[in-house]
Motif scaffolding. Structure first.
Motif, PDB file in Angstrom:
ATOM      1  N   THR A  81      58.165 -18.132  48.473  1.00 22.41           N
ATOM      2  CA  THR A  81      57.631 -19.295  48.335  1.00 22.41           C
ATOM      3  C   THR A  81      56.908 -18.837  46.945  1.00 22.41           C
ATOM      4  O   THR A  81      57.322 -18.082  46.235  1.00 22.41           O
ATOM      5  CB  THR A  81      55.761 -18.589  49.126  1.00 22.41           C
ATOM      6  OG1 THR A  81      55.338 -17.130  48.605  1.00 22.41           O
ATOM      7  CG2 THR A  81      55.711 -18.515  50.827  1.00 22.41           C
ATOM      8  N   THR A  83      54.416 -18.486  45.811  1.00 20.70           N
ATOM      9  CA  THR A  83      53.649 -16.948  45.136  1.00 20.70           C
ATOM     10  C   THR A  83      54.141 -15.171  44.921  1.00 20.70           C
ATOM     11  O   THR A  83      54.395 -15.110  44.304  1.00 20.70           O
ATOM     12  CB  THR A  83      52.654 -16.803  47.083  1.00 20.70           C
ATOM     13  OG1 THR A  83      52.041 -17.798  46.679  1.00 20.70           O
ATOM     14  CG2 THR A  83      51.752 -15.902  45.745  1.00 20.70           C
ATOM     15  N   GLN A 103      53.658 -24.272  38.588  1.00 19.45           N
ATOM     16  CA  GLN A 103      53.420 -25.872  38.968  1.00 19.45           C
ATOM     17  C   GLN A 103      53.888 -26.659  37.363  1.00 19.45           C
ATOM     18  O   GLN A 103      53.898 -28.182  37.477  1.00 19.45           O
ATOM     19  CB  GLN A 103      52.072 -25.790  39.274  1.00 19.45           C
ATOM     20  CG  GLN A 103      52.309 -25.726  40.991  1.00 19.45           C
ATOM     21  CD  GLN A 103      50.651 -25.271  41.492  1.00 19.45           C
ATOM     22  OE1 GLN A 103      49.988 -25.228  41.434  1.00 19.45           O
ATOM     23  NE2 GLN A 103      50.758 -26.051  43.051  1.00 19.45           N
ATOM     24  N   THR A 110      51.610 -29.573  45.173  1.00 17.84           N
ATOM     25  CA  THR A 110      51.582 -28.666  45.716  1.00 17.84           C
ATOM     26  C   THR A 110      52.227 -27.005  45.221  1.00 17.84           C
ATOM     27  O   THR A 110      53.244 -27.172  44.466  1.00 17.84           O
ATOM     28  CB  THR A 110      51.852 -29.241  46.938  1.00 17.84           C
ATOM     29  OG1 THR A 110      53.484 -29.478  47.659  1.00 17.84           O
ATOM     30  CG2 THR A 110      51.303 -30.683  47.512  1.00 17.84           C
ATOM     31  N   THR A 111      51.927 -26.470  45.862  1.00 15.59           N
ATOM     32  CA  THR A 111      52.538 -25.042  45.915  1.00 15.59           C
ATOM     33  C   THR A 111      53.999 -25.130  47.233  1.00 15.59           C
ATOM     34  O   THR A 111      54.368 -23.916  47.203  1.00 15.59           O
ATOM     35  CB  THR A 111      51.468 -23.731  46.518  1.00 15.59           C
ATOM     36  OG1 THR A 111      51.235 -23.943  47.850  1.00 15.59           O
ATOM     37  CG2 THR A 111      50.299 -23.827  45.085  1.00 15.59           C
ATOM     38  N   HIS A 112      54.210 -26.130  47.393  1.00 18.00           N
ATOM     39  CA  HIS A 112      55.480 -25.580  48.699  1.00 18.00           C
ATOM     40  C   HIS A 112      56.633 -26.094  48.185  1.00 18.00           C
ATOM     41  O   HIS A 112      57.352 -26.851  47.070  1.00 18.00           O
ATOM     42  CB  HIS A 112      55.293 -26.871  49.589  1.00 18.00           C
ATOM     43  CG  HIS A 112      53.973 -27.087  50.759  1.00 18.00           C
ATOM     44  ND1 HIS A 112      53.756 -26.173  50.864  1.00 18.00           N
ATOM     45  CD2 HIS A 112      52.239 -27.498  50.794  1.00 18.00           C
ATOM     46  CE1 HIS A 112      52.617 -26.161  52.281  1.00 18.00           C
ATOM     47  NE2 HIS A 112      52.192 -27.007  51.535  1.00 18.00           N
ATOM     48  N   VAL A 113      57.453 -25.190  47.981  1.00 15.32           N
ATOM     49  CA  VAL A 113      59.108 -24.938  47.334  1.00 15.32           C
ATOM     50  C   VAL A 113      60.221 -25.031  48.111  1.00 15.32           C
ATOM     51  O   VAL A 113      59.794 -24.949  49.462  1.00 15.32           O
ATOM     52  CB  VAL A 113      58.696 -24.246  46.601  1.00 15.32           C
ATOM     53  CG1 VAL A 113      57.903 -24.547  45.613  1.00 15.32           C
ATOM     54  CG2 VAL A 113      58.955 -22.870  46.991  1.00 15.32           C
ATOM     55  N   HIS A 114      61.420 -25.589  48.975  1.00 17.06           N
ATOM     56  CA  HIS A 114      62.204 -25.563  49.579  1.00 17.06           C
ATOM     57  C   HIS A 114      63.664 -24.907  48.928  1.00 17.06           C
ATOM     58  O   HIS A 114      63.920 -25.064  47.739  1.00 17.06           O
ATOM     59  CB  HIS A 114      62.575 -26.845  50.008  1.00 17.06           C
ATOM     60  CG  HIS A 114      63.056 -27.876  49.312  1.00 17.06           C
ATOM     61  ND1 HIS A 114      62.169 -28.137  48.333  1.00 17.06           N
ATOM     62  CD2 HIS A 114      64.182 -27.987  48.397  1.00 17.06           C
ATOM     63  CE1 HIS A 114      63.147 -29.353  47.412  1.00 17.06           C
ATOM     64  NE2 HIS A 114      64.280 -29.087  47.757  1.00 17.06           N
ATOM     65  N   GLN A 117      65.809 -24.936  45.871  1.00 15.73           N
ATOM     66  CA  GLN A 117      65.094 -25.806  44.674  1.00 15.73           C
ATOM     67  C   GLN A 117      65.167 -25.606  43.225  1.00 15.73           C
ATOM     68  O   GLN A 117      65.464 -23.974  43.591  1.00 15.73           O
ATOM     69  CB  GLN A 117      63.362 -26.099  44.969  1.00 15.73           C
ATOM     70  CG  GLN A 117      62.687 -26.873  43.783  1.00 15.73           C
ATOM     71  CD  GLN A 117      61.121 -27.680  44.301  1.00 15.73           C
ATOM     72  OE1 GLN A 117      61.224 -27.077  45.749  1.00 15.73           O
ATOM     73  NE2 GLN A 117      60.972 -28.214  43.468  1.00 15.73           N
TER      74      GLN A 117
END
Length: 124
Positions: A81, A83, A103, A110-114, A117
């Motif tokens: 994540t 974080t 960011q 957003t704080t979403h990563v995949h 990436q």
């Protein structure tokens, strides 16, 4: 009422000239053993200004002339994540500040990563 004062003029006193001074020239010039160069106010100002300018240039070179740090890039692994990446890559920075810095550096909204990436980690 007006008062007048009369000052007597001395005719027998020699006229003194403070503007003309006889200075020896050529072979008659003898250096006095105690003669030395005097530092004037303008000279002190010039020396002080030169020292301050040199110190400013040296300070600016030291402050801004360091080696450039290349940005570090991290590829997101499965299960990571933002974080956890922020905590691992920027350990001396509070986690929320590290997340915000990552960011901003990567233009994330957003704080979403995949997984897969690539993120650029800013210098702390």
């Amino acid at each position: 009422m007006t008062a007048l004062t009369a000052t007597p003029i001395r005719i027998d006193a020699p006229a003194r000239s403070r503007h003309l001074v006889s200075v020896p020239t050529g072979d008659a010039v003898v250096a006095h053993p105690l003669a030395r160069t005097r530092l004037t106010r303008r000279g002190r100002l010039a020396i002080t200004t030169s020292v301050v300018a040199a110190a400013s240039i040296a300070g600016a070179t030291f402050a801004f002339g360091g080696t450039a740090v290349s940005p570090q890039e991290v590829t997101v692994q499965s299960g990571q994540t933002l974080t956890s990446i922020a905590a691992n890559e920027l350990p001396g920075v509070p986690t929320q500040e590290a997340i915000t810095a990552i960011q901003l550096e990567n233009g994330l909204s957003t704080t979403h990563v995949h997984a897969g990436q690539t993120l650029t980690i800013p210098a702390p």
